[in-house]
Scaffold this motif. Structure first.
Motif, PDB file in Angstrom:
ATOM      1  N   ARG A 438     101.153  27.951  27.516  1.00 53.13           N
ATOM      2  CA  ARG A 438     101.078  26.837  28.458  1.00 53.13           C
ATOM      3  C   ARG A 438      99.621  26.475  28.727  1.00 53.13           C
ATOM      4  O   ARG A 438      98.778  27.346  28.922  1.00 53.13           O
ATOM      5  N   GLY A 439      99.358  25.193  28.757  1.00 48.60           N
ATOM      6  CA  GLY A 439      98.014  24.687  28.979  1.00 48.60           C
ATOM      7  C   GLY A 439      97.340  24.260  27.692  1.00 48.60           C
ATOM      8  O   GLY A 439      96.573  23.293  27.678  1.00 48.60           O
ATOM      9  N   GLY A 440      97.625  24.945  26.605  1.00 46.09           N
ATOM     10  CA  GLY A 440      97.001  24.576  25.331  1.00 46.09           C
ATOM     11  C   GLY A 440      97.934  23.812  24.416  1.00 46.09           C
ATOM     12  O   GLY A 440      97.497  23.319  23.356  1.00 46.09           O
ATOM     13  N   PHE A 441      99.217  23.730  24.741  1.00 41.66           N
ATOM     14  CA  PHE A 441     100.183  23.050  23.879  1.00 41.66           C
ATOM     15  C   PHE A 441     101.043  22.119  24.721  1.00 41.66           C
ATOM     16  O   PHE A 441     101.255  22.340  25.922  1.00 41.66           O
ATOM     17  N   ASP A 442     101.576  21.084  24.044  1.00 43.03           N
ATOM     18  CA  ASP A 442     102.464  20.144  24.710  1.00 43.03           C
ATOM     19  C   ASP A 442     103.832  20.797  24.947  1.00 43.03           C
ATOM     20  O   ASP A 442     104.168  21.826  24.374  1.00 43.03           O
ATOM     21  N   LEU A 443     104.603  20.104  25.801  1.00 35.66           N
ATOM     22  CA  LEU A 443     105.933  20.617  26.132  1.00 35.66           C
ATOM     23  C   LEU A 443     106.835  20.687  24.891  1.00 35.66           C
ATOM     24  O   LEU A 443     107.651  21.602  24.762  1.00 35.66           O
ATOM     25  N   ALA A 444     106.679  19.715  23.966  1.00 34.36           N
ATOM     26  CA  ALA A 444     107.516  19.706  22.757  1.00 34.36           C
ATOM     27  C   ALA A 444     107.317  20.982  21.943  1.00 34.36           C
ATOM     28  O   ALA A 444     108.265  21.529  21.361  1.00 34.36           O
ATOM     29  N   ASN A 445     106.073  21.488  21.883  1.00 34.04           N
ATOM     30  CA  ASN A 445     105.818  22.725  21.149  1.00 34.04           C
ATOM     31  C   ASN A 445     106.464  23.927  21.827  1.00 34.04           C
ATOM     32  O   ASN A 445     106.957  24.855  21.160  1.00 34.04           O
ATOM     33  N   LEU A 446     106.466  23.931  23.143  1.00 30.00           N
ATOM     34  CA  LEU A 446     107.120  25.023  23.861  1.00 30.00           C
ATOM     35  C   LEU A 446     108.630  25.005  23.634  1.00 30.00           C
ATOM     36  O   LEU A 446     109.269  26.062  23.535  1.00 30.00           O
ATOM     37  N   VAL A 447     109.179  23.791  23.565  1.00 27.56           N
ATOM     38  CA  VAL A 447     110.613  23.673  23.299  1.00 27.56           C
ATOM     39  C   VAL A 447     110.962  24.286  21.940  1.00 27.56           C
ATOM     40  O   VAL A 447     112.011  24.925  21.762  1.00 27.56           O
ATOM     41  N   MET A 448     110.062  24.135  20.938  1.00 25.15           N
ATOM     42  CA  MET A 448     110.321  24.689  19.602  1.00 25.15           C
ATOM     43  C   MET A 448     110.462  26.218  19.650  1.00 25.15           C
ATOM     44  O   MET A 448     111.245  26.806  18.890  1.00 25.15           O
ATOM     45  N   ILE A 449     109.685  26.856  20.537  1.00 26.68           N
ATOM     46  CA  ILE A 449     109.778  28.309  20.672  1.00 26.68           C
ATOM     47  C   ILE A 449     111.192  28.705  21.085  1.00 26.68           C
ATOM     48  O   ILE A 449     111.802  29.635  20.535  1.00 26.68           O
ATOM     49  N   TYR A 450     111.748  27.976  22.034  1.00 25.71           N
ATOM     50  CA  TYR A 450     113.104  28.287  22.495  1.00 25.71           C
ATOM     51  C   TYR A 450     114.141  28.002  21.406  1.00 25.71           C
ATOM     52  O   TYR A 450     115.131  28.739  21.263  1.00 25.71           O
ATOM     53  N   LEU A 451     113.944  26.937  20.634  1.00 30.91           N
ATOM     54  CA  LEU A 451     114.880  26.622  19.557  1.00 30.91           C
ATOM     55  C   LEU A 451     114.902  27.720  18.494  1.00 30.91           C
ATOM     56  O   LEU A 451     115.954  28.053  17.947  1.00 30.91           O
ATOM     57  N   VAL A 452     113.727  28.302  18.218  1.00 34.17           N
ATOM     58  CA  VAL A 452     113.689  29.418  17.267  1.00 34.17           C
ATOM     59  C   VAL A 452     114.518  30.587  17.798  1.00 34.17           C
ATOM     60  O   VAL A 452     115.269  31.233  17.057  1.00 34.17           O
ATOM     61  N   GLY A 453     114.404  30.854  19.105  1.00 31.34           N
ATOM     62  CA  GLY A 453     115.198  31.918  19.693  1.00 31.34           C
ATOM     63  C   GLY A 453     116.690  31.646  19.597  1.00 31.34           C
ATOM     64  O   GLY A 453     117.491  32.553  19.326  1.00 31.34           O
ATOM     65  N   VAL A 454     117.104  30.384  19.817  1.00 29.76           N
ATOM     66  CA  VAL A 454     118.519  30.022  19.705  1.00 29.76           C
ATOM     67  C   VAL A 454     119.017  30.242  18.276  1.00 29.76           C
ATOM     68  O   VAL A 454     120.125  30.761  18.045  1.00 29.76           O
ATOM     69  N   ILE A 455     118.207  29.876  17.293  1.00 26.36           N
ATOM     70  CA  ILE A 455     118.601  30.067  15.886  1.00 26.36           C
ATOM     71  C   ILE A 455     118.775  31.552  15.573  1.00 26.36           C
ATOM     72  O   ILE A 455     119.729  31.958  14.885  1.00 26.36           O
ATOM     73  N   VAL A 456     117.857  32.377  16.092  1.00 26.78           N
ATOM     74  CA  VAL A 456     117.973  33.820  15.843  1.00 26.78           C
ATOM     75  C   VAL A 456     119.266  34.367  16.423  1.00 26.78           C
ATOM     76  O   VAL A 456     120.001  35.129  15.766  1.00 26.78           O
ATOM     77  N   ILE A 457     119.590  33.985  17.663  1.00 28.84           N
ATOM     78  CA  ILE A 457     120.818  34.462  18.294  1.00 28.84           C
ATOM     79  C   ILE A 457     122.051  33.955  17.547  1.00 28.84           C
ATOM     80  O   ILE A 457     123.023  34.697  17.312  1.00 28.84           O
ATOM     81  N   ALA A 458     122.050  32.655  17.134  1.00 24.98           N
ATOM     82  CA  ALA A 458     123.204  32.098  16.418  1.00 24.98           C
ATOM     83  C   ALA A 458     123.410  32.797  15.078  1.00 24.98           C
ATOM     84  O   ALA A 458     124.545  33.048  14.658  1.00 24.98           O
ATOM     85  N   THR A 459     122.314  33.122  14.418  1.00 24.36           N
ATOM     86  CA  THR A 459     122.426  33.785  13.114  1.00 24.36           C
ATOM     87  C   THR A 459     122.992  35.187  13.252  1.00 24.36           C
ATOM     88  O   THR A 459     123.790  35.635  12.420  1.00 24.36           O
ATOM     89  N   ARG A 460     122.604  35.878  14.307  1.00 21.83           N
ATOM     90  CA  ARG A 460     122.980  37.288  14.436  1.00 21.83           C
ATOM     91  C   ARG A 460     124.284  37.489  15.187  1.00 21.83           C
ATOM     92  O   ARG A 460     125.094  38.338  14.810  1.00 21.83           O
ATOM     93  N   TYR A 461     124.544  36.698  16.230  1.00 24.89           N
ATOM     94  CA  TYR A 461     125.675  37.006  17.116  1.00 24.89           C
ATOM     95  C   TYR A 461     126.711  35.892  17.237  1.00 24.89           C
ATOM     96  O   TYR A 461     127.692  36.054  17.954  1.00 24.89           O
ATOM     97  N   GLY A 462     126.525  34.754  16.595  1.00 27.63           N
ATOM     98  CA  GLY A 462     127.566  33.748  16.600  1.00 27.63           C
ATOM     99  C   GLY A 462     127.403  32.697  17.675  1.00 27.63           C
ATOM    100  O   GLY A 462     126.355  32.571  18.331  1.00 27.63           O
ATOM    101  N   ARG A 463     128.509  31.939  17.883  1.00 34.19           N
ATOM    102  CA  ARG A 463     128.436  30.732  18.688  1.00 34.19           C
ATOM    103  C   ARG A 463     128.296  31.008  20.182  1.00 34.19           C
ATOM    104  O   ARG A 463     127.445  30.408  20.859  1.00 34.19           O
ATOM    105  N   GLY A 464     129.134  31.900  20.756  1.00 34.90           N
ATOM    106  CA  GLY A 464     129.107  32.112  22.208  1.00 34.90           C
ATOM    107  C   GLY A 464     127.739  32.526  22.722  1.00 34.90           C
ATOM    108  O   GLY A 464     127.173  31.867  23.625  1.00 34.90           O
ATOM    109  N   PRO A 465     127.151  33.600  22.222  1.00 30.92           N
ATOM    110  CA  PRO A 465     125.803  33.979  22.685  1.00 30.92           C
ATOM    111  C   PRO A 465     124.749  32.905  22.433  1.00 30.92           C
ATOM    112  O   PRO A 465     123.824  32.736  23.236  1.00 30.92           O
TER     113      PRO A 465
END
Length: 917
Positions: A438-465
């Motif tokens: 935070r402070g050095g990057f725009d909000l869109a870049n921070l959102v990408m970090i969360y999307l990567v986390g969602v992809i990791v969870i979807a790949t490993r544990y499926g739709r509900g998690p």
């Protein structure tokens, strides 16, 4: 009718099939229910039409059976002469295949496809002759009755009470380019039979009392009609596939019953059975396994398994489809199989849930054009045996597991809870990383970090998690990184769009990743099954004995289905017995032989999880090749679901099919070897009897004649005549003695009873002894012995080698002129001794150099004068027992050379001192 662009792979396969058909002749079968319906007559009419078109038509073999109207149609057609084959004093008329191939007409008529050719023909069956004609590019017209189809043989035997022995494989019928049904009502056929237009009067009377009863003819007619209709249906499916037609054609009733994991499934199956029976239609029960259904508890999956097995028992075809969307899989399967009616349960969703989430039934109603849909309602709660207030029926295919983590249901729940826990943890980790950025990057870049986390969870544990991670990510971004901070309020409306887009992208991504994960899982299962099938097929094809086949099968079945298993065979009395000497780690011990015997006798599945002898502790599968049961496969799986799930059951059936084929191949090979040995033994016995009877007759006749002369005229004969007759009796008795000795020597050598007494001998003495013994036999011949100077001692069995030289010299004396010379030579090296016997006779016929050493073989029996053809065979046996070999060849300037080489692997002893010699 709507059509789509054909699939490229399917189009390529069609082109390849068309090219293969273009090189091959076309086969047309005139098909009927029984003899006398007019198949040959219809075939001749069609042939005359083709001839009128200018086609070269040849009547290869047409059976008119004395019918004048049929024989009249042969006039004007070129007729191929029959081939006469002598068999057991009878001349049989058969189709002349070679003459037909030589003439190579455009079209040939060959009647009675199921006919068995006479012994001595190139092929045992006439349909094999026709296959060769088709491969040569010749079109063929032929005839066939329905009772001669292999798959209908048992049904016809049950209907008519008569076993039909001449059959044609169904593949020949199915591969025909055209089948024309020649039909005649049973009443008209019986009238033709009475008029003598089918058989002669006496034969017709017997036929009416046996095979040609009206009930039989009606049943056979129905079989013929059904078989023809089935072929037309297959042709229609091929046409639809070739032209990529997806719309359903209402040409025949086919019912698809769709079941799920609800208690309504059993009612659907029963309703489908009643529906199919009332319409006399085929029916299919399908279960679609989606990613959500794969995560169901084991009890619910066992319910589906039980329903599918019940459908199979009611006569349905069962399939398990794998697809992300249930409606898509059902519609695709229905269009591929040309389903006309679909039976489903009513939608369970109501109100806003149905409007928002949709329904499989609604989608199918909207997309299923030209398919009738029938919905079955569920009973009111508590109103029936399957109401909501009635407890679910206990599971039959799985014993209640002990509490704790060993329970598969608990493990699945534990994994699900762990997935939700990891979704929270990963979201927290993403929050920490975003806080550092935070402070050095725009909000869109921070959102990408969360999307990567969602992809990791979807790949490993499926739709509900992954959905939970998506929601937590949006809330975290709003609470921590959107002003005003540490509040879920949004100061700028553009952030609402950002958060909404983030939520949509996260949910869609999790959904897609869940589908990818499911497809990867399905592909993994399919690859594993394909790999297992390839492995067992490869190993079974390399097996050369039943021991190897059983070991391979037990090992692979254990690896794929778990638990232990064993393959049992019957003894000579038909009793199932436990194998001896087949102890393996995966092998099952202590199975119930009485259950195995029942399965072997009845050719039916029994044991654990079935409706027959369900109290057994294992499952018993018959290993059947058609109607013949070869053995019983006993499987005690770790989990019945691994055996009875439809895809696993089909895999096991494929395994057993491969095992049966391998066992049949090995047994047929053993039978062929035994038959070859028996034929060779029979040939040797006949040759021995023939040779002995021929070669003993001459000396016996001479002995009898000389003895009779001595008895009857002894006093009146001169002394020199009596001596001559006595000498003749003596010489012929010696000839008989040599014959008997040769036979006994050959028997001892074949049995391995002859033992070598190898000592150090001088070769000159061995040769001299033989020449002295054969002095009279070689009288008048010049015998030249060529030995190298200082010939060392040889390590041999002198008696045996003398026998070799004696037989070789007698063979020379028997087949060469009386005054021709003989040469004997020898050559000694460090490790071998080679002895040659050469003559100046007519030599050896080309190509018979090796046959000379076979038992009972003689180049010219008349010139042989005596002997049973064992002399050279004895020579080879003696030489090979010394570790050597014997050869025969022709001399460049005439004559033959027989040479044998013996191994000399020991050092000769030193010569004796002069004073001791």
């Amino acid at each position: 009718m709507s059509s789509e662009r054909p699939d490229p792979d399917a189009l390529l396969a069609k082109v390849e099939r068309d090219e293969a058909k273009a090189r091959r002749g076309r086969l047309k079968i005139f098909f009927g229910a029984a003899a006398g319906v007019g198949k040959t007559y219809a075939m001749l009419l069609a042939a005359r039409e083709r001839r009128a078109e200018g086609i070269n038509v040849l009547a290869g073999l047409v059976e008119t059976h004395g019918r004048k109207e049929t024989a009249a149609l042969l006039k004007g057609l070129a007729v191929l002469p029959h081939k006469a084959i002598e068999y057991r004093g009878t001349t049989l008329r058969e189709f002349d295949l070679d003459a037909a191939l030589k003439r190579k007409p455009a079209l040939i008529l060959v009647d009675e496809l199921a006919h068995s050719n006479a012994p001595g023909s190139r092929h045992p069956k006439r349909w094999q002759d026709i296959e060769e004609l088709l491969d040569a590019g010749i079109d063929v017209y032929t005839t066939l009755n329905v009772q001669h189809l292999e798959s209908l043989n048992d049904d016809v035997g049950q209907i008519a009470g008569i076993r039909v022995w001449e059959t044609v494989p169904d593949t020949v019928f199915e591969a025909a380019d055209e089948v024309e049904l020649v039909d005649l009502p049973p009443g008209e056929l019986l009238e033709r039979l009475k008029e003598g237009k089918v058989y002669l009067r006496e034969q017709a009377q017997r036929a009416t009392e046996n095979f040609f009863r009206k009930g039989n003819l009606m049943a056979l007619r129905e079989l013929a009609l059904r078989q023809t209709a089935s072929r037309v249906d297959a042709q229609m499916r091929d046409y639809r596939e070739d032209h990529a037609i997806r719309e359903v054609w209402q040409v025949g009733e086919l019912i698809l019953v769709c079941v799920g994991h609800t208690p309504l499934a059993e009612r659907l199956v029963r309703a489908g059975k009643r529906f199919a029976t009332s319409l006399r239609a085929n029916w299919i029960v399908a279960y679609v396994e989606t990613p959500e259904l794969q995560r169901l508890p084991a009890e619910r999956r066992d319910l589906v398994l039980r329903v599918l097995r019940m459908a199979e028992q009611l006569g349905a075809e069962t399939v398990t489809l794998s697809a992300p969307e249930m409606s898509t899989a059902i519609l695709k399967f229905a269009r591929e199989r040309n389903v006309t009616k679909i039976v489903m349960g009513k939608p369970t969703r109501r109100g806003w849930r149905r409007w928002l989430l949709g329904s499989v039934v609604d989608i199918i109603i909207a997309e299923a054009h030209n398919i009738n849909l029938y919905l079955l309602g569920s009973p009111r709660p508590g109103s029936g045996p399957q109401g909501d207030e009635v407890e679910e029926e206990p599971v039959l295919f799985r014993k209640p597991p002990p509490p704790g983590m060993n329970d598969p249901v608990n493990r699945r729940r534990h994994t699900s809870y762990a997935g939700y826990g990891w979704s929270v943890a990963v979201t927290a980790l993403c929050t920490g990383i975003a806080a550092l950025m935070r402070g050095g990057f725009d909000l869109a870049n921070l959102v990408m970090i969360y999307l990567v986390g969602v992809i990791v969870i979807a790949t490993r544990y499926g739709r509900g998690p992954s959905v939970l991670a998506s929601v937590l990510s949006v809330l975290s971004v709003d609470f921590l990184f959107v002003t005003p901070y540490y509040s879920f309020k949004v100061s700028d409306s553009q952030y609402l769009i950002t958060l909404l887009a983030m939520l949509v992208v996260a949910v869609v991504t999790s959904h897609l990743m869940s589908h990818v994960r499911y497809q990867a899982k399905v592909a993994g299962h399919r690859e594993r099954r394909a790999t297992a099938l390839f492995a067992i097929s490869k190993e079974l094809s390399a097996s050369r004995s039943e021991e190897e086949i059983v070991g391979c099968a037990v090992r692979h079945i254990h690896g794929e289905f778990g638990g232990k298993n064993i393959i049992l065979f019957a003894d000579e009395e038909g009793r199932i017995v436990y194998p001896e000497g087949r102890k393996q780690e995966e092998s099952l011990e202590g199975c119930d032989l009485s259950v195995a015997q029942w399965v072997y006798d009845h050719n039916e599945l029994a044991g654990l999880g079935t409706n027959t002898l369900a109290g057994a502790n294992a499952i018993y599968f018959p290993l059947a090749a058609g109607d013949k049961v070869l053995g019983v496969l006993v499987v005690q799986p770790a989990n019945l679901r691994r055996v009875f799930l439809p895809e696993q059951r089909k895999l096991l059936e494929t395994f057993t099919g491969q095992i049966v084929q391998a066992i049949e191949r090995v047994r047929l090979a053993e039978q062929a070897r035994a038959a070859a040995v028996q034929m060779e033994a029979e040939s040797l016995r006949n040759s021995l009897l023939s040779s002995i009877s021929h070669d003993l007759r001459t000396p016996l006749a001479t002995i009898v004649g000389s003895a009779s002369a001595l008895i009857e005229n002894g006093s009146g004969l001169k002394p020199e005549d009596r001596r001559e007759l006595s000498r003749t009796i003596h010489d012929e008795a010696l000839r008989m003695s040599r014959l008997i000795d040769n036979i006994l020597d050959m028997a001892r050598l074949d049995a391995g009873a002859a033992r070598l007494n190898r000592q150090w001998h001088m070769l000159e003495e061995i040769i001299g002894t033989v020449l002295n013994r054969l002095g009279k036999r070689l009288e008048g011949r010049e015998v030249e012995v060529k030995l190298p100077p200082h010939m060392p001692l040889v390590h041999v069995d002198a008696v045996m080698i003398e026998q070799v030289l004696t037989n070789l010299l007698e063979n020379v004396a028997r087949y060469t002129p009386p005054d021709s010379p003989i040469e004997i030579s020898a050559e000694k090296s460090d490790f071998t001794l080679t002895v040659e016997v050469a003559d100046r006779g007519p030599g050896i016929p080309r190509g018979q150099e090796e046959q000379l050493f076979e038992k009972f073989y003689q180049v010219d029996r008349e010139r042989a004068q005596s002997g049973v053809g064992l002399g050279l065979a004895i020579c080879r046996a003696i030489v090979e027992s010394h570790g050597g070999y014997i050869r025969a060849r022709n001399r460049p300037r005439g004559g033959a050379v027989f040479s044998f080489t013996l191994m000399q692997d020991q050092t000769p002893p030193p010569p004796l001192p002069e004073e001791e010699t």
